[in-house]
Design an enzyme around this catalytic site. Structure first.
Site, PDB file in Angstrom:
ATOM      1  N   SER A 141       0.854  -1.189   0.000  1.00 37.27           N
ATOM      2  CA  SER A 141       0.000   0.000   0.000  1.00 37.27           C
ATOM      3  C   SER A 141       0.885   1.231   0.000  1.00 37.27           C
ATOM      4  CB  SER A 141      -0.906   0.012   1.236  1.00 37.27           C
ATOM      5  OG  SER A 141      -1.563   1.260   1.360  1.00 37.27           O
ATOM      6  N   TYR A 154      -1.568  -1.379  10.179  1.00 36.69           N
ATOM      7  CA  TYR A 154      -1.675  -1.732   8.760  1.00 36.69           C
ATOM      8  C   TYR A 154      -0.388  -1.388   8.018  1.00 36.69           C
ATOM      9  CZ  TYR A 154      -3.659  -1.750   4.004  1.00 36.69           C
ATOM     10  OH  TYR A 154      -3.916  -1.980   2.670  1.00 36.69           O
TER      11      TYR A 154
END
Length: 247
Positions: A141, A154
């Site tokens: 990401s 995350y």
């Protein structure tokens, strides 16, 4: 009898969002597709039905990506149905939010189990079983560069995914298998909707971060994955940031 001339892809998280678009695009390119899903069998079967309606070949197989036995069975199912595996697209993941100081450690363990252990387990089977000419495509990401407050858990797992990707590309020397990661920015998907729950006014702000002045779409990311799964044989051991120039 399996069609040995057909390339075969396993797409984890293939029942929704980016994974679903990846599955549809690769099916349209002639891949046999295994739609891996966690809990939502109905959505996975819907994705398979849409692929079949468009003339493609797909099956849905449930598997907890962090469970090595379930992932082994996922690859077994692909081999039974299509005769082998050429490409693995590992898009399954979860995105819980919270400041590091207050983050529940049981929730942290869940994020690590799904995003990090899940990548390790899926990549392990892929490394053992992909045919020559294959490709492993993990999902990182762009948050690894944004360093957004409230996103430590995350972001940490996605940084680890990038590390695994780069190491595995080198460990597979001589196998003719590429290993890359795609790092999307903000994509207009179910995950973003959950992220913005109660804060919808931020959607326009996030879109404005890109010089293209829009959010990404699942198709934008699926296009990058399709490139890495097929013609991009000289792209290896890389993290491709697909975020419209937001960084």
């Amino acid at each position: 009898m399996a069609d040995v001339s057909r390339r075969v892809v396993i797409v984890t998280g293939g029942s929704r969002g980016i994974g679903r678009r990846v599955a549809a695009r690769l099916a349209a390119q002639g891949f046999g597709v295994v739609v891996g899903y966690g809990a939502d069998k109905a959505r996975a079967e819907e994705a398979v039905a849409q692929i079949a309606a468009a003339g493609g070949a797909a099956v849905a197989v449930g598997a907890d990506v962090a469970d090595e036995i379930a992932v082994t069975e996922l690859f077994d199912a692909a081999e039974r149905e299509f005769g082998g595996v050429d490409v693995v697209v590992h898009s399954a993941g979860i995105l819980p939010l919270g400041a590091l100081a207050d983050f529940d450690l049981q929730e942290f363990d869940r994020v690590v189990r799904t995003n990090l252990r899940g990548t390790f387990v899926v990549d392990q089977q892929a490394a053992r079983r992909l045919r020559p000419g294959g490709a492993i495509i993990n999902f990182s990401s762009s948050v690894t560069r944004f360093a957004n407050p409230g996103n430590a858990a995350y972001t940490a797992t996605k940084g680890a995914v990038e590390a695994i990707t780069l190491v595995l590309a080198r460990e597979l020397r001589g196998r003719d298998i590429t290993v890359n990661a795609v790092a999307p920015g903000a994509v207009d998907s179910e995950m973003l909707t959950q992220f913005l729950q109660g804060r919808e006014e931020q959607r326009a702000q996030i879109a404005a971060q890109s010089p293209l002045e829009r959010l990404g779409t699942p198709d934008d990311i699926a296009e990058v994955v399709e490139f890495l799964a097929g013609p991009a044989r000289w792209v290896n051991g890389q993290v491709l940031y697909a975020n419209g120039g937001a960084i």
